[in-house]
Design an enzyme around this catalytic site. Sequence first.
Site, mmCIF file in Angstrom:
data_model
loop_
_atom_site.group_PDB
_atom_site.id
_atom_site.type_symbol
_atom_site.label_atom_id
_atom_site.label_comp_id
_atom_site.label_asym_id
_atom_site.label_seq_id
_atom_site.Cartn_x
_atom_site.Cartn_y
_atom_site.Cartn_z
ATOM 1 N N MET A 1 -9.309 7.434 -0.120
ATOM 2 C CA MET A 1 -10.107 7.792 1.066
ATOM 3 C C MET A 1 -10.731 9.171 0.885
ATOM 4 O O MET A 1 -10.074 10.081 0.372
ATOM 5 C CB MET A 1 -9.215 7.806 2.302
ATOM 6 C CG MET A 1 -8.487 6.507 2.550
ATOM 7 S SD MET A 1 -7.482 6.634 4.029
ATOM 8 C CE MET A 1 -6.853 4.949 4.113
ATOM 9 N N GLY B 1 -8.880 3.435 7.285
ATOM 10 C CA GLY B 1 -8.680 4.875 7.442
ATOM 11 C C GLY B 1 -7.219 5.247 7.623
ATOM 12 O O GLY B 1 -6.797 6.302 7.184
ATOM 13 N N PHE B 2 -6.464 4.353 8.263
ATOM 14 C CA PHE B 2 -5.080 4.688 8.582
ATOM 15 C C PHE B 2 -4.183 3.462 8.456
ATOM 16 O O PHE B 2 -4.616 2.344 8.744
ATOM 17 C CB PHE B 2 -4.986 5.219 10.017
ATOM 18 C CG PHE B 2 -5.852 6.429 10.236
ATOM 19 C CD1 PHE B 2 -5.428 7.697 9.868
ATOM 20 C CD2 PHE B 2 -7.129 6.286 10.769
ATOM 21 C CE1 PHE B 2 -6.246 8.803 10.037
ATOM 22 C CE2 PHE B 2 -7.959 7.387 10.944
ATOM 23 C CZ PHE B 2 -7.514 8.652 10.574
ATOM 24 N N GLY B 3 -2.945 3.715 8.062
ATOM 25 C CA GLY B 3 -1.947 2.658 8.095
ATOM 26 C C GLY B 3 -1.396 2.512 9.501
ATOM 27 O O GLY B 3 -1.707 3.298 10.396
ATOM 28 N N GLY B 4 -0.606 1.465 9.688
ATOM 29 C CA GLY B 4 0.118 1.306 10.943
ATOM 30 C C GLY B 4 -0.703 0.820 12.121
ATOM 31 O O GLY B 4 -0.268 0.937 13.266
ATOM 32 N N GLY C 1 1.446 -1.981 4.096
ATOM 33 C CA GLY C 1 1.824 -0.584 3.920
ATOM 34 C C GLY C 1 3.046 -0.244 4.735
ATOM 35 O O GLY C 1 4.169 -0.209 4.231
ATOM 36 N N SER C 2 2.837 -0.038 6.036
ATOM 37 C CA SER C 2 3.947 0.417 6.868
ATOM 38 C C SER C 2 5.067 -0.619 6.965
ATOM 39 O O SER C 2 6.241 -0.255 7.034
ATOM 40 C CB SER C 2 3.440 0.819 8.257
ATOM 41 O OG SER C 2 2.595 -0.162 8.777
ATOM 42 N N HIS D 1 -8.377 0.257 -3.882
ATOM 43 C CA HIS D 1 -9.267 0.039 -2.739
ATOM 44 C C HIS D 1 -10.011 1.344 -2.454
ATOM 45 O O HIS D 1 -9.434 2.280 -1.892
ATOM 46 C CB HIS D 1 -8.403 -0.407 -1.552
ATOM 47 C CG HIS D 1 -9.154 -0.617 -0.283
ATOM 48 N ND1 HIS D 1 -8.519 -0.756 0.944
ATOM 49 C CD2 HIS D 1 -10.489 -0.735 -0.027
ATOM 50 C CE1 HIS D 1 -9.423 -0.934 1.881
ATOM 51 N NE2 HIS D 1 -10.619 -0.918 1.338
ATOM 52 N N ASP E 1 -6.048 -6.918 4.407
ATOM 53 C CA ASP E 1 -5.510 -5.552 4.454
ATOM 54 C C ASP E 1 -5.567 -5.016 5.881
ATOM 55 O O ASP E 1 -6.645 -4.858 6.448
ATOM 56 C CB ASP E 1 -6.374 -4.689 3.509
ATOM 57 C CG ASP E 1 -5.867 -3.275 3.364
ATOM 58 O OD1 ASP E 1 -4.835 -2.925 3.946
ATOM 59 O OD2 ASP E 1 -6.537 -2.511 2.633
ATOM 60 N N ASP F 1 -4.920 3.081 -1.914
ATOM 61 C CA ASP F 1 -5.957 3.352 -0.913
ATOM 62 C C ASP F 1 -6.568 4.723 -1.135
ATOM 63 O O ASP F 1 -5.945 5.750 -0.852
ATOM 64 C CB ASP F 1 -5.343 3.304 0.497
ATOM 65 C CG ASP F 1 -5.108 1.883 0.956
ATOM 66 O OD1 ASP F 1 -6.044 1.058 0.869
ATOM 67 O OD2 ASP F 1 -3.987 1.584 1.415
ATOM 68 N N GLY G 1 -2.373 -4.257 9.154
ATOM 69 C CA GLY G 1 -1.568 -4.889 10.196
ATOM 70 C C GLY G 1 -0.828 -6.133 9.743
ATOM 71 O O GLY G 1 -0.521 -7.005 10.567
ATOM 72 N N MET H 1 -10.953 -6.587 5.565
ATOM 73 C CA MET H 1 -10.223 -5.598 6.358
ATOM 74 C C MET H 1 -9.891 -6.206 7.717
ATOM 75 O O MET H 1 -10.778 -6.674 8.435
ATOM 76 C CB MET H 1 -11.071 -4.338 6.573
ATOM 77 C CG MET H 1 -11.245 -3.460 5.348
ATOM 78 S SD MET H 1 -9.725 -2.989 4.496
ATOM 79 C CE MET H 1 -8.773 -2.213 5.808
ATOM 80 N N HIS I 1 -1.120 -1.528 -4.221
ATOM 81 C CA HIS I 1 -2.403 -1.273 -3.559
ATOM 82 C C HIS I 1 -2.602 0.239 -3.389
ATOM 83 O O HIS I 1 -1.769 0.920 -2.788
ATOM 84 C CB HIS I 1 -2.402 -1.979 -2.202
ATOM 85 C CG HIS I 1 -3.702 -1.965 -1.477
ATOM 86 N ND1 HIS I 1 -4.734 -2.836 -1.775
ATOM 87 C CD2 HIS I 1 -4.155 -1.186 -0.460
ATOM 88 C CE1 HIS I 1 -5.757 -2.598 -0.963
ATOM 89 N NE2 HIS I 1 -5.435 -1.597 -0.165
ATOM 90 N N SER J 1 0.847 -1.198 0.000
ATOM 91 C CA SER J 1 0.000 0.000 0.000
ATOM 92 C C SER J 1 0.879 1.243 0.000
ATOM 93 O O SER J 1 1.666 1.455 0.929
ATOM 94 C CB SER J 1 -0.897 0.016 1.236
ATOM 95 O OG SER J 1 -1.432 1.321 1.382
ATOM 96 N N MET K 1 -12.272 3.540 -0.503
ATOM 97 C CA MET K 1 -12.929 3.776 0.794
ATOM 98 C C MET K 1 -13.674 5.096 0.670
ATOM 99 O O MET K 1 -13.346 6.095 1.311
ATOM 100 C CB MET K 1 -11.872 3.811 1.911
ATOM 101 C CG MET K 1 -11.317 2.417 2.211
ATOM 102 S SD MET K 1 -9.759 2.451 3.118
ATOM 103 C CE MET K 1 -8.626 2.649 1.751
#
Length: 226
Positions: A39, A144-147, A197-198, A68, A175, A37, A177, A139, A35, A10, A70
């Site tokens: 939003m 809404g947020f990475g990490g 992502g992270s 993706h 998707d 994202d 964590g 999900m 990926h 991501s 959102m």
Amino acid sequence: MTRPLLISPSILAADFARLGQEVSDVVDAGAEWVHLDVMDGHFVPNISFGPAVIKALRPHTKAVFDCHLMIAPADPYLAAFAEAGCDIITVHAEAGPHLHRSLQTIRGLGKKAGVSLNPATPLSAIEHVMDDLDLILIMSVNPGFGGQKYIPAMTDKIAKANALIGNRPIDLEVDGGITAATAPLVTGAGANVLVAGSAIYQGKGVDDYRKTVDILRKAAEGGGRA
Ligand code: DX5
Ligand code: ZN
């Protein structure tokens, strides 16, 4: 049926000032998909980027653009994302009242159709569209947020989604964590596409990305399913 294991980084966690390079680096590092994202600050409490940015990224790689969405509503924007160069367009089951129509619109645009479920949404929300989609995105965090941290209860949901898919040619993506610790859980439950992502973009450049992609792939293969 055994689906191929695919890594889909991501770019939400990438350096937005150098996105073109970040996309080509992660593909050079061995990722199969990218990926994206999207939003809207309404369906999720964050705003990222839209079709103009995706269109600008398209010339930087031939890799599959795994988009993706959102956003709610999604339907008025599907054609714009198809024209921007997305290969797979995934809408949320929670984002509109006419999921079947959204998926048919995506396929009508010549793209692969995906549906995503928030952690709180049961699989029964998509039972009626199993022959109208190419990908299910579970999900494993609230979007809404990475990490964020993987929600352990999602492992059982992935296994149930895998059973629902049966022999259909549908990719099962997870998707949120995803790390070397959680990758084997999700592939063990039947997932074959891992978004990260992270975990990937915390590195600096293509050599770091390659190490992480390799680590994730080995960990995922250890899960035994994909
Ligand atoms: C969350 C996004 C994810 C996110 C994943 O709303 O859909 O794709 O970027 O980030 P990590 O891998 O950091 O959980
Ligand atoms: Zn995502």
